[in-house]
Design a protein around this motif. Structure first.
Motif, PDB file in Angstrom:
ATOM      1  N   LEU A 296       0.816  -1.217   0.000  1.00  0.00           N
ATOM      2  CA  LEU A 296       0.000   0.000   0.000  1.00  0.00           C
ATOM      3  C   LEU A 296       0.847   1.263   0.000  1.00  0.00           C
ATOM      4  O   LEU A 296       0.365   2.338  -0.334  1.00  0.00           O
ATOM      5  CB  LEU A 296      -0.925   0.017   1.226  1.00  0.00           C
ATOM      6  CG  LEU A 296      -2.060  -1.017   1.233  1.00  0.00           C
ATOM      7  CD1 LEU A 296      -2.936  -0.800   2.458  1.00  0.00           C
ATOM      8  CD2 LEU A 296      -2.900  -0.922  -0.025  1.00  0.00           C
ATOM      9  N   HIS A 297       2.109   1.113   0.402  1.00  0.00           N
ATOM     10  CA  HIS A 297       3.010   2.257   0.427  1.00  0.00           C
ATOM     11  C   HIS A 297       3.281   2.727  -1.001  1.00  0.00           C
ATOM     12  O   HIS A 297       3.216   1.956  -1.951  1.00  0.00           O
ATOM     13  CB  HIS A 297       4.320   1.871   1.113  1.00  0.00           C
ATOM     14  CG  HIS A 297       5.238   3.016   1.372  1.00  0.00           C
ATOM     15  ND1 HIS A 297       4.865   4.140   2.050  1.00  0.00           N
ATOM     16  CD2 HIS A 297       6.546   3.205   1.029  1.00  0.00           C
ATOM     17  CE1 HIS A 297       5.877   4.980   2.126  1.00  0.00           C
ATOM     18  NE2 HIS A 297       6.900   4.433   1.510  1.00  0.00           N
ATOM     19  N   LYS A 298       3.613   3.996  -1.165  1.00  0.00           N
ATOM     20  CA  LYS A 298       3.811   4.559  -2.499  1.00  0.00           C
ATOM     21  C   LYS A 298       5.234   5.087  -2.668  1.00  0.00           C
ATOM     22  O   LYS A 298       5.469   6.300  -2.613  1.00  0.00           O
ATOM     23  CB  LYS A 298       2.820   5.689  -2.754  1.00  0.00           C
ATOM     24  CG  LYS A 298       1.370   5.246  -2.803  1.00  0.00           C
ATOM     25  CD  LYS A 298       0.463   6.408  -3.128  1.00  0.00           C
ATOM     26  CE  LYS A 298      -0.993   5.963  -3.208  1.00  0.00           C
ATOM     27  NZ  LYS A 298      -1.896   7.098  -3.514  1.00  0.00           N
ATOM     28  N   PRO A 299       6.200   4.189  -2.847  1.00  0.00           N
ATOM     29  CA  PRO A 299       7.560   4.657  -3.103  1.00  0.00           C
ATOM     30  C   PRO A 299       7.716   5.103  -4.549  1.00  0.00           C
ATOM     31  O   PRO A 299       6.851   4.874  -5.382  1.00  0.00           O
ATOM     32  CB  PRO A 299       8.401   3.406  -2.831  1.00  0.00           C
ATOM     33  CG  PRO A 299       7.491   2.288  -3.216  1.00  0.00           C
ATOM     34  CD  PRO A 299       6.099   2.730  -2.848  1.00  0.00           C
ATOM     35  N   ARG A 300       8.822   5.726  -4.835  1.00  0.00           N
ATOM     36  CA  ARG A 300       9.097   6.131  -6.208  1.00  0.00           C
ATOM     37  C   ARG A 300       9.256   4.875  -7.066  1.00  0.00           C
ATOM     38  O   ARG A 300       9.897   3.917  -6.689  1.00  0.00           O
ATOM     39  CB  ARG A 300      10.374   6.966  -6.273  1.00  0.00           C
ATOM     40  CG  ARG A 300      10.255   8.301  -5.550  1.00  0.00           C
ATOM     41  CD  ARG A 300      11.556   9.074  -5.631  1.00  0.00           C
ATOM     42  NE  ARG A 300      11.447  10.361  -4.937  1.00  0.00           N
ATOM     43  CZ  ARG A 300      12.455  11.215  -4.805  1.00  0.00           C
ATOM     44  NH1 ARG A 300      13.640  10.938  -5.336  1.00  0.00           N
ATOM     45  NH2 ARG A 300      12.272  12.343  -4.156  1.00  0.00           N
ATOM     46  N   CYS A 350       6.858  -3.022  10.760  1.00  0.00           N
ATOM     47  CA  CYS A 350       5.402  -2.977  10.563  1.00  0.00           C
ATOM     48  C   CYS A 350       4.823  -1.698  11.166  1.00  0.00           C
ATOM     49  O   CYS A 350       3.982  -1.029  10.545  1.00  0.00           O
ATOM     50  CB  CYS A 350       4.745  -4.200  11.207  1.00  0.00           C
ATOM     51  SG  CYS A 350       4.940  -5.726  10.278  1.00  0.00           S
ATOM     52  N   ILE A 351       5.272  -1.355  12.361  1.00  0.00           N
ATOM     53  CA  ILE A 351       4.785  -0.144  13.026  1.00  0.00           C
ATOM     54  C   ILE A 351       5.183   1.099  12.235  1.00  0.00           C
ATOM     55  O   ILE A 351       4.379   2.025  12.042  1.00  0.00           O
ATOM     56  CB  ILE A 351       5.339  -0.065  14.468  1.00  0.00           C
ATOM     57  CG1 ILE A 351       4.823  -1.259  15.298  1.00  0.00           C
ATOM     58  CG2 ILE A 351       4.954   1.252  15.133  1.00  0.00           C
ATOM     59  CD1 ILE A 351       5.437  -1.359  16.673  1.00  0.00           C
ATOM     60  N   LEU A 356       3.616   5.544   8.535  1.00  0.00           N
ATOM     61  CA  LEU A 356       3.792   6.267   7.282  1.00  0.00           C
ATOM     62  C   LEU A 356       2.532   6.191   6.422  1.00  0.00           C
ATOM     63  O   LEU A 356       2.153   7.157   5.761  1.00  0.00           O
ATOM     64  CB  LEU A 356       4.979   5.660   6.493  1.00  0.00           C
ATOM     65  CG  LEU A 356       6.375   5.882   7.098  1.00  0.00           C
ATOM     66  CD1 LEU A 356       7.410   5.127   6.288  1.00  0.00           C
ATOM     67  CD2 LEU A 356       6.715   7.367   7.128  1.00  0.00           C
ATOM     68  N   LEU A 357       1.881   5.014   6.457  1.00  0.00           N
ATOM     69  CA  LEU A 357       0.676   4.830   5.646  1.00  0.00           C
ATOM     70  C   LEU A 357      -0.468   5.702   6.170  1.00  0.00           C
ATOM     71  O   LEU A 357      -1.229   6.284   5.384  1.00  0.00           O
ATOM     72  CB  LEU A 357       0.258   3.365   5.669  1.00  0.00           C
ATOM     73  CG  LEU A 357      -0.870   2.949   4.721  1.00  0.00           C
ATOM     74  CD1 LEU A 357      -0.444   3.153   3.281  1.00  0.00           C
ATOM     75  CD2 LEU A 357      -1.250   1.497   4.958  1.00  0.00           C
ATOM     76  N   SER A 358      -0.584   5.801   7.476  1.00  0.00           N
ATOM     77  CA  SER A 358      -1.673   6.595   8.065  1.00  0.00           C
ATOM     78  C   SER A 358      -1.509   8.072   7.767  1.00  0.00           C
ATOM     79  O   SER A 358      -2.492   8.824   7.728  1.00  0.00           O
ATOM     80  CB  SER A 358      -1.713   6.377   9.573  1.00  0.00           C
ATOM     81  OG  SER A 358      -0.507   6.826  10.185  1.00  0.00           O
TER      82      SER A 358
END
Length: 359
Positions: A296-300, A350-351, A356-358
């Motif tokens: 779900l994270h959005k890296p380059r 994970c934390i 970062l996702l929130s």
């Protein structure tokens, strides 16, 4: 089970079996090519080789399950993100906690299955694998061909000291056998050499000297050779790294107590295995959660960036696990902490990814 749960279950397990099948097929081809000469040397039939690989596949599936699950989670979730299905769910009022729920259910199922397989069911299967590898592939007993010093408890109040031991001929040098009574040394048998007599299951000591200690004097007896019976076998001086795979968790605990009683240095291998049996199932749970958050994270780099990040994290976990295993099997004073260190670090990751996702 709701429609969302069934949909993610279908996507996850379809990808899981494809990734697992590809990995297993590649491994079997490489392993078969590498060991073909051993199969021919021992004139093994197709049925014998086939049965071995059936057992080996079960062992391998259980061994690599955490990493395959991690890769599957990233792949499955990344495809959902690419198709904007996650965004559609969030826009429809479904919370992130609800979306991750089927992943948690999958993690619980796989964690429980892995713990049962590793702790009990696969033990008997591994016995057949270890037997085959020991007899035909020379992957079983790894003797301590030369050890500088060994100390073993061979009786309630008896301790055996060996200055140097050669595993290839079951011979020890610079021998000392001490007998105590109420923590007082009452007898010491010293010898230049000790040899194993496999026919009678006894030990023969050569150029020996026995000193018997009395309150006011001592008595010395000497001889050329002497046959003695000790509660110690040449296997106690050897390390079979695969023996632990054929033990259930209760059997493993019993074997550890036996080795601790004898003061065997090989006990560290079995203690590390005991901790790994408990750590590995929880690794599945942690890696599924982390894989979901990474996807779900959005890296380059978009989708390619997520997959690359997943590969890096997977390699990082392997390095951490192997390093912790080596340390726990050698000189670690805290094997429990060492073995669980990869899980602790990845729980922290994970934390971090959740925070970062929130945002």
């Amino acid at each position: 089970m709701k429609l969302l749960d069934r949909y993610i279950f279908k996507k996850f397990f379809s990808a899981f079996w494809v990734i697992l099948t590809i990995f297993i097929l590649v491994f079997i081809v490489i392993h078969l090519v590498d060991n073909m000469s051993n199969f021919k040397k021992h004139h093994l039939s197709f049925q014998q080789v086939f049965n071995y690989y059936c057992v080996l596949v079960l062992y391998l599936v259980n061994l690599i399950a955490p990493l395959i699950v991690f890769a599957t989670t990233i792949w499955c979730t990344t495809r959902l993100v690419k198709r904007s299905e996650i965004i559609a769910l969030l826009s429809g009022g479904i919370s992130l906690h609800r979306i991750i729920r089927p992943y948690i259910i999958i993690a619980c199922l796989l964690t429980g299955a892995n713990f049962y397989l590793t702790g009990w069911l696969l033990a008997n299967v591994n016995k057949a694998r270890v037997r085959f590898e020991t007899e035909y592939l020379d992957l079983g007993m790894g003797s301590l061909h030369e050890s500088d010093y060994i100390q073993l408890k061979v009786g309630t109040d008896q301790y055996l000291h060996i200055g140097k031991y050669h595993g290839y001929n079951n011979t020890g040098y610079d021998i000392s056998l001490d007998t105590f009574n109420h923590n007082m040394l009452i007898e010491r048998l010293s010898a230049e050499k000790m040899e194993w007599n496999g026919k009678d299951q006894t030990w023969i000591v050569r150029s020996w000297q026995k000193r018997i200690f009395f309150p006011r004097h001592e008595e010395v007896i000497k001889g050329d050779h002497l046959t003695i019976s000790l509660a110690v076998h040449p296997e106690d001086f050897s390390i079979n790294p695969n023996l632990k795979d054929g033990l259930t968790l209760p059997e493993l605990a019993t074997h550890i107590q036996k080795l601790i009683y004898k003061g065997s240095a090989t006990v560290r291998f079995f203690i590390a295995e005991q901790h790994i049996r408990c750590m590995a199932p929880f690794a599945i749970f942690i890696l599924i959660v982390l894989g979901f958050l990474v996807a779900l994270h959005k890296p380059r780099g978009g989708v390619g960036g997520r997959i690359t990040l997943g590969i890096i994290l997977g390699c990082f976990y392997i390095v951490l696990f192997l390093s912790a295993k080596i340390v726990a099997e050698t000189q670690s004073e805290h094997p429990l902490l060492d073995i669980w260190l990869p899980n602790i670090i990845f729980s922290i990751l994970c934390i971090i990814f959740y925070r970062l996702l929130s945002k």
